[in-house]
Design a protein around this motif. Structure first.
Motif, PDB file in Angstrom:
ATOM      1  N   GLN A  39       9.206 -11.806  -4.713  1.00  0.00           N
ATOM      2  CA  GLN A  39      10.163 -11.715  -3.607  1.00  0.00           C
ATOM      3  C   GLN A  39       9.594 -10.874  -2.470  1.00  0.00           C
ATOM      4  O   GLN A  39       9.796 -11.195  -1.296  1.00  0.00           O
ATOM      5  CB  GLN A  39      11.493 -11.141  -4.097  1.00  0.00           C
ATOM      6  N   TRP A  40       8.897  -9.802  -2.797  1.00  0.00           N
ATOM      7  CA  TRP A  40       8.234  -9.007  -1.752  1.00  0.00           C
ATOM      8  C   TRP A  40       7.226  -9.854  -1.005  1.00  0.00           C
ATOM      9  O   TRP A  40       7.153  -9.820   0.214  1.00  0.00           O
ATOM     10  CB  TRP A  40       7.499  -7.817  -2.352  1.00  0.00           C
ATOM     11  N   LEU A  41       6.436 -10.606  -1.756  1.00  0.00           N
ATOM     12  CA  LEU A  41       5.390 -11.426  -1.137  1.00  0.00           C
ATOM     13  C   LEU A  41       5.986 -12.549  -0.295  1.00  0.00           C
ATOM     14  O   LEU A  41       5.413 -12.934   0.728  1.00  0.00           O
ATOM     15  CB  LEU A  41       4.462 -12.001  -2.209  1.00  0.00           C
ATOM     16  N   GLY A  42       7.120 -13.091  -0.733  1.00  0.00           N
ATOM     17  CA  GLY A  42       7.755 -14.181  -0.006  1.00  0.00           C
ATOM     18  C   GLY A  42       8.619 -13.732   1.154  1.00  0.00           C
ATOM     19  O   GLY A  42       9.078 -14.546   1.953  1.00  0.00           O
ATOM     20  N   GLY A  43       8.866 -12.429   1.236  1.00  0.00           N
ATOM     21  CA  GLY A  43       9.656 -11.898   2.335  1.00  0.00           C
ATOM     22  C   GLY A  43      11.157 -11.935   2.126  1.00  0.00           C
ATOM     23  O   GLY A  43      11.910 -11.611   3.041  1.00  0.00           O
ATOM     24  N   THR A  44      11.627 -12.308   0.931  1.00  0.00           N
ATOM     25  CA  THR A  44      13.062 -12.343   0.690  1.00  0.00           C
ATOM     26  C   THR A  44      13.615 -10.986   0.269  1.00  0.00           C
ATOM     27  O   THR A  44      14.823 -10.799   0.239  1.00  0.00           O
ATOM     28  CB  THR A  44      13.426 -13.382  -0.393  1.00  0.00           C
ATOM     29  N   ARG A  45      12.719 -10.057  -0.025  1.00  0.00           N
ATOM     30  CA  ARG A  45      13.127  -8.711  -0.412  1.00  0.00           C
ATOM     31  C   ARG A  45      12.080  -7.746   0.131  1.00  0.00           C
ATOM     32  O   ARG A  45      10.900  -8.035   0.141  1.00  0.00           O
ATOM     33  CB  ARG A  45      13.194  -8.612  -1.932  1.00  0.00           C
ATOM     34  N   LYS A  46      12.541  -6.593   0.569  1.00  0.00           N
ATOM     35  CA  LYS A  46      11.631  -5.587   1.106  1.00  0.00           C
ATOM     36  C   LYS A  46      11.366  -4.534   0.033  1.00  0.00           C
ATOM     37  O   LYS A  46      12.285  -4.106  -0.666  1.00  0.00           O
ATOM     38  CB  LYS A  46      12.255  -4.940   2.333  1.00  0.00           C
ATOM     39  N   ALA A  47      10.119  -4.123  -0.074  1.00  0.00           N
ATOM     40  CA  ALA A  47       9.760  -3.074  -1.026  1.00  0.00           C
ATOM     41  C   ALA A  47      10.354  -1.748  -0.559  1.00  0.00           C
ATOM     42  O   ALA A  47      10.274  -1.406   0.623  1.00  0.00           O
ATOM     43  CB  ALA A  47       8.253  -2.964  -1.148  1.00  0.00           C
ATOM     44  N   SER A  48      10.943  -1.013  -1.477  1.00  0.00           N
ATOM     45  CA  SER A  48      11.536   0.278  -1.133  1.00  0.00           C
ATOM     46  C   SER A  48      10.429   1.283  -0.817  1.00  0.00           C
ATOM     47  O   SER A  48       9.287   1.120  -1.262  1.00  0.00           O
ATOM     48  CB  SER A  48      12.386   0.785  -2.296  1.00  0.00           C
ATOM     49  N   PRO A  49      10.758   2.320  -0.073  1.00  0.00           N
ATOM     50  CA  PRO A  49       9.751   3.346   0.231  1.00  0.00           C
ATOM     51  C   PRO A  49       9.130   3.959  -1.025  1.00  0.00           C
ATOM     52  O   PRO A  49       7.937   4.259  -1.040  1.00  0.00           O
ATOM     53  CB  PRO A  49      10.531   4.387   1.034  1.00  0.00           C
ATOM     54  N   SER A  50       9.917   4.126  -2.064  1.00  0.00           N
ATOM     55  CA  SER A  50       9.365   4.712  -3.295  1.00  0.00           C
ATOM     56  C   SER A  50       8.379   3.757  -3.965  1.00  0.00           C
ATOM     57  O   SER A  50       7.371   4.198  -4.530  1.00  0.00           O
ATOM     58  CB  SER A  50      10.481   5.096  -4.263  1.00  0.00           C
ATOM     59  N   MET A  51       8.621   2.464  -3.893  1.00  0.00           N
ATOM     60  CA  MET A  51       7.684   1.495  -4.467  1.00  0.00           C
ATOM     61  C   MET A  51       6.413   1.414  -3.629  1.00  0.00           C
ATOM     62  O   MET A  51       5.320   1.277  -4.170  1.00  0.00           O
ATOM     63  CB  MET A  51       8.337   0.123  -4.604  1.00  0.00           C
ATOM     64  N   VAL A  52       6.543   1.522  -2.326  1.00  0.00           N
ATOM     65  CA  VAL A  52       5.366   1.543  -1.456  1.00  0.00           C
ATOM     66  C   VAL A  52       4.505   2.761  -1.804  1.00  0.00           C
ATOM     67  O   VAL A  52       3.283   2.660  -1.937  1.00  0.00           O
ATOM     68  CB  VAL A  52       5.777   1.553   0.036  1.00  0.00           C
ATOM     69  N   LEU A  53       5.147   3.905  -1.981  1.00  0.00           N
ATOM     70  CA  LEU A  53       4.424   5.121  -2.356  1.00  0.00           C
ATOM     71  C   LEU A  53       3.763   4.959  -3.715  1.00  0.00           C
ATOM     72  O   LEU A  53       2.605   5.357  -3.903  1.00  0.00           O
ATOM     73  CB  LEU A  53       5.382   6.312  -2.367  1.00  0.00           C
ATOM     74  N   LEU A  54       4.461   4.365  -4.658  1.00  0.00           N
ATOM     75  CA  LEU A  54       3.895   4.140  -5.985  1.00  0.00           C
ATOM     76  C   LEU A  54       2.659   3.236  -5.903  1.00  0.00           C
ATOM     77  O   LEU A  54       1.644   3.508  -6.547  1.00  0.00           O
ATOM     78  CB  LEU A  54       4.947   3.547  -6.919  1.00  0.00           C
ATOM     79  N   MET A  55       2.725   2.180  -5.105  1.00  0.00           N
ATOM     80  CA  MET A  55       1.572   1.301  -4.938  1.00  0.00           C
ATOM     81  C   MET A  55       0.386   2.070  -4.348  1.00  0.00           C
ATOM     82  O   MET A  55      -0.753   1.896  -4.785  1.00  0.00           O
ATOM     83  CB  MET A  55       1.926   0.097  -4.048  1.00  0.00           C
ATOM     84  N   GLU A  56       0.663   2.936  -3.371  1.00  0.00           N
ATOM     85  CA  GLU A  56      -0.403   3.745  -2.775  1.00  0.00           C
ATOM     86  C   GLU A  56      -1.025   4.683  -3.803  1.00  0.00           C
ATOM     87  O   GLU A  56      -2.243   4.834  -3.868  1.00  0.00           O
ATOM     88  CB  GLU A  56       0.137   4.551  -1.596  1.00  0.00           C
ATOM     89  N   LEU A  57      -0.194   5.312  -4.608  1.00  0.00           N
ATOM     90  CA  LEU A  57      -0.702   6.238  -5.627  1.00  0.00           C
ATOM     91  C   LEU A  57      -1.531   5.510  -6.689  1.00  0.00           C
ATOM     92  O   LEU A  57      -2.563   6.016  -7.116  1.00  0.00           O
ATOM     93  CB  LEU A  57       0.457   6.993  -6.273  1.00  0.00           C
ATOM     94  N   VAL A  58      -1.078   4.347  -7.090  1.00  0.00           N
ATOM     95  CA  VAL A  58      -1.819   3.579  -8.081  1.00  0.00           C
ATOM     96  C   VAL A  58      -3.204   3.199  -7.550  1.00  0.00           C
ATOM     97  O   VAL A  58      -4.204   3.342  -8.245  1.00  0.00           O
ATOM     98  CB  VAL A  58      -1.023   2.325  -8.523  1.00  0.00           C
ATOM     99  N   THR A  59      -3.257   2.752  -6.306  1.00  0.00           N
ATOM    100  CA  THR A  59      -4.556   2.366  -5.750  1.00  0.00           C
ATOM    101  C   THR A  59      -5.470   3.573  -5.553  1.00  0.00           C
ATOM    102  O   THR A  59      -6.683   3.454  -5.651  1.00  0.00           O
ATOM    103  CB  THR A  59      -4.413   1.619  -4.409  1.00  0.00           C
ATOM    104  N   ARG A  60      -4.898   4.709  -5.329  1.00  0.00           N
ATOM    105  CA  ARG A  60      -5.701   5.912  -5.100  1.00  0.00           C
ATOM    106  C   ARG A  60      -6.254   6.491  -6.403  1.00  0.00           C
ATOM    107  O   ARG A  60      -7.376   6.979  -6.451  1.00  0.00           O
ATOM    108  CB  ARG A  60      -4.868   6.959  -4.390  1.00  0.00           C
ATOM    109  N   TYR A  61      -5.475   6.454  -7.467  1.00  0.00           N
ATOM    110  CA  TYR A  61      -5.859   7.169  -8.688  1.00  0.00           C
ATOM    111  C   TYR A  61      -6.265   6.284  -9.865  1.00  0.00           C
ATOM    112  O   TYR A  61      -6.629   6.807 -10.905  1.00  0.00           O
ATOM    113  CB  TYR A  61      -4.736   8.120  -9.101  1.00  0.00           C
ATOM    114  N   TYR A  62      -6.215   4.974  -9.737  1.00  0.00           N
ATOM    115  CA  TYR A  62      -6.654   4.114 -10.835  1.00  0.00           C
ATOM    116  C   TYR A  62      -8.062   3.668 -10.612  1.00  0.00           C
ATOM    117  O   TYR A  62      -8.570   3.484  -9.585  1.00  0.00           O
ATOM    118  CB  TYR A  62      -5.743   2.887 -10.978  1.00  0.00           C
TER     119      TYR A  62
END
Length: 62
Positions: A39-62
């Motif tokens: 749904q995020w990819l299709g644009g029918t739902r927007k990622a919450s700020p906390s999920m955006v932060l989680l994605m950033e943290l995962v990419t930084r520390y994994y």
């Protein structure tokens, strides 16, 4: 971090063959459902700020 960039990172980091496999792995990494990511990819739902932060943290520390 956008969901699109996160999926691209997952695909590259784990050397996955396609977007579907990348969405499955991404859902596992950030503990959400696959349908939510689609749904995020299709644009029918927007990622919450906390999920955006989680994605950033995962990419930084994994």
């Amino acid at each position: 971090m956008t969901p699109e960039k996160f999926i691209a990172w997952v695909q590259e980091r784990y050397q996955l063959p396609n977007k579907t496999a990348s969405v499955k792995k991404a859902a596992e990494l950030i503990k959400t459902r696959e349908i939510t990511i689609w749904q995020w990819l299709g644009g029918t739902r927007k990622a919450s700020p906390s999920m955006v932060l989680l994605m950033e943290l995962v990419t930084r520390y994994y």
